[in-house]
Design a protein around this motif. Structure first.
Motif, short mmCIF file in Angstrom:
data_model
loop_
_atom_site.label_atom_id
_atom_site.label_comp_id
_atom_site.label_asym_id
_atom_site.label_seq_id
_atom_site.Cartn_x
_atom_site.Cartn_y
_atom_site.Cartn_z
N ASN A 224 0.89 -1.29 -0.13
CA ASN A 224 -0.05 -0.04 0.02
C ASN A 224 0.87 1.09 -0.04
OD1 ASN A 224 -1.81 1.95 0.24
ND2 ASN A 224 -2.80 1.06 2.06
N ARG A 227 -0.05 4.92 1.21
CA ARG A 227 -0.17 5.15 2.82
C ARG A 227 0.91 4.70 3.42
NH1 ARG A 227 -2.78 0.50 6.13
NH2 ARG A 227 -0.73 -0.17 5.63
N ASP A 388 -2.79 11.75 -1.82
CA ASP A 388 -2.99 10.92 -0.32
C ASP A 388 -2.35 11.64 1.04
OD1 ASP A 388 -4.55 8.26 -1.42
OD2 ASP A 388 -2.91 8.60 -2.80
#
Length: 441
Positions: A224, A227, A388
């Motif tokens: 991921n 993140r 993000d």
């Protein structure tokens, strides 16, 4: 499709691997050997402690800025890919060239040689064997990185855990058992050989903080990355700052300032020996060697992946872009960089000098990346681009990184002009190579 699958990597690394790579690559031997030199350069314990704090703030600002750049340029290849996207292929190529061709072999040879020197001293071996011990260490870490990438990631976690043990001990011993309290010592009581230079002390700490950005090179192998990459950078840098400042405060609490300066590289050993006796000093020596191997592993993980990305884009020989069929690691790039480091280890004693000079150009590219966050925000403003991670306290945070990076560049030009010019020449030597591959493509 996952970013890693697009580039051929296995995306199965998590936050622990990213954190370990950040912490393990940065924390090598500097935290154990730089206390006296930073104190003497700063001129007083308060100034010395503040130098580590200011250096940490600049590094954190840099980390927060690069975390946003990475979120806006979600590509494999790390720093090379960032500057390639922001400024174009020539700047991107010179970024990768300076790190893969110049910096990587030199810094790997330098770290391997230093670990070998510590090993020879620890085992009372003939110093003539140092370069061959260094070769063994480089071959060992290179071998780890030819296996599944989870092996290298696991080695990073293991060595990082081991190196944090004496750091915690130094902090706790200084806090609860230290009686010297050097913090109140005046500059005159520290040393009579220098008036102190707070700016140069900060410069020394910034070099000690360097290396965290290499985690961006494993983005394609993270499960991921959107993140875990920014979290790895931010949490890793915060941990490093706490470690550096904590150890510094612990040593200042445990020993008088003039004693720290007189002991030099042995100041931290003196604190550990006071806590655990002679056996403590021996154990610390072993842990520092392991710590250096962890740093060596971090470099060996990161740089071949940058070389692989450049070969994928057609700017390095094609064989560097191959991944092994079973383990999906850049074996050809790893072996090439490892063998280049071994060549430097066996043929010259100037690896430290080469790596020190190359750091100057690395910081030039850092500053370009910090400026790049302003360019990316303007470029992507009306594109409906979802990010993000955004740098907090923008634009102050990237400006702190730019000012800090500019300070490194200007200070190097003032204190080592010939080295800085030589470093720039080595980078510019990549221009005809770039033109060759551009015409070929």
């Amino acid at each position: 499709m996952h970013e890693g699958q697009e580039s051929g990597y296995k995306p199965n690394l998590g936050l622990a691997s990213g954190l370990s790579l950040v912490i393990g690559t940065v924390i090598g031997s500097g935290i154990f050997f730089k206390q006296a030199s930073v104190l003497e350069t700063a001129g007083s314990p308060v100034a010395g402690l503040m130098a580590w704090i200011v250096g940490g703030i600049i590094t954190l600002a840099a980390g927060l800025t690069i975390a946003e750049v990475g979120a806006r340029v979600p590509k494999a290849g790390g720093f090379y890919s960032y500057l390639d996207d922001i400024y174009g292929h020539l700047t991107g190529f010179l970024t990768g060239w300076s790190q893969v061709v110049v910096y990587a072999p030199a810094v790997i040879a330098s770290i391997g040689g230093y670990a070998a020197h510590l090993t020879a001293n620890f085992l009372n071996l003939d110093l003539g064997l140092v370069r061959w011990i260094g070769v063994i260490y480089i071959l060992f870490v290179m071998g780890i990185n030819l296996l599944d990438h989870r092996v290298a990631a696991g080695f990073a976690v293991l060595t990082t855990t081991i190196k944090l043990v004496p750091i915690v001990i130094l902090v706790l011993y200084g806090l609860f058992f230290g009686q010297a309290d050097a913090i109140g010592t005046t500059a005159h009581q520290v040393t009579q050989t220098t008036s102190g230079s707070f700016g140069m002390a900060i410069l020394a700490t910034l070099f000690a903080y360097d290396g965290w950005v290499l985690v961006a090179n494993i983005r394609a192998e993270m499960k991921n990355p959107r993140r875990d990459l920014p979290l790895s950078i931010v949490l890793g840098v915060l941990t490093i700052i706490l470690a550096y400042v904590g150890v510094t405060y612990g040593v200042y609490r445990a020993l008088p300032a003039h004693t720290i300066v007189s002991l030099g590289d042995n100041a931290v050993f003196a604190v550990i020996q006071a806590a655990f006796g002679a056996i403590g000093g021996r154990l610390l020596a072993i842990i520092i060697i392991i710590s250096m191997l962890g740093t060596l592993n971090g470099k060996m993980v990161a740089f071949p992946r940058m070389a692989h990305a450049m070969a994928d884009d057609g700017y390095f020989p094609k064989y560097l872009g191959h991944l092994t069929t079973r383990t999906h690691v850049p074996a050809a790039a790893t072996m090439t960089i490892g063998l280049a480091a071994i060549f430097i280890t066996t043929c010259t004693n100037s690896a430290d000098r080469l790596s020190d000079m190359a750091i100057f150009t690395v910081w030039i590219f850092y500053v370009l990346a910090f400026i790049g966050v302003f360019i990316l925000r303007r470029r992507q403003k009306n594109g409906g681009y979802v990010v993000d991670f955004k740098t907090p306290l923008y634009p102050l945070t990237p400006l702190v990184g730019i000012v800090g990076g500019s300070f490194v560049i200007i200070s190097t030009l003032q204190n080592d002009f010939s080295g800085a010019v030589t470093s720039l020449i080595m980078v510019l030597a990549g221009v005809p190579v770039y033109l060759y591959y551009k015409n070929k493509n």
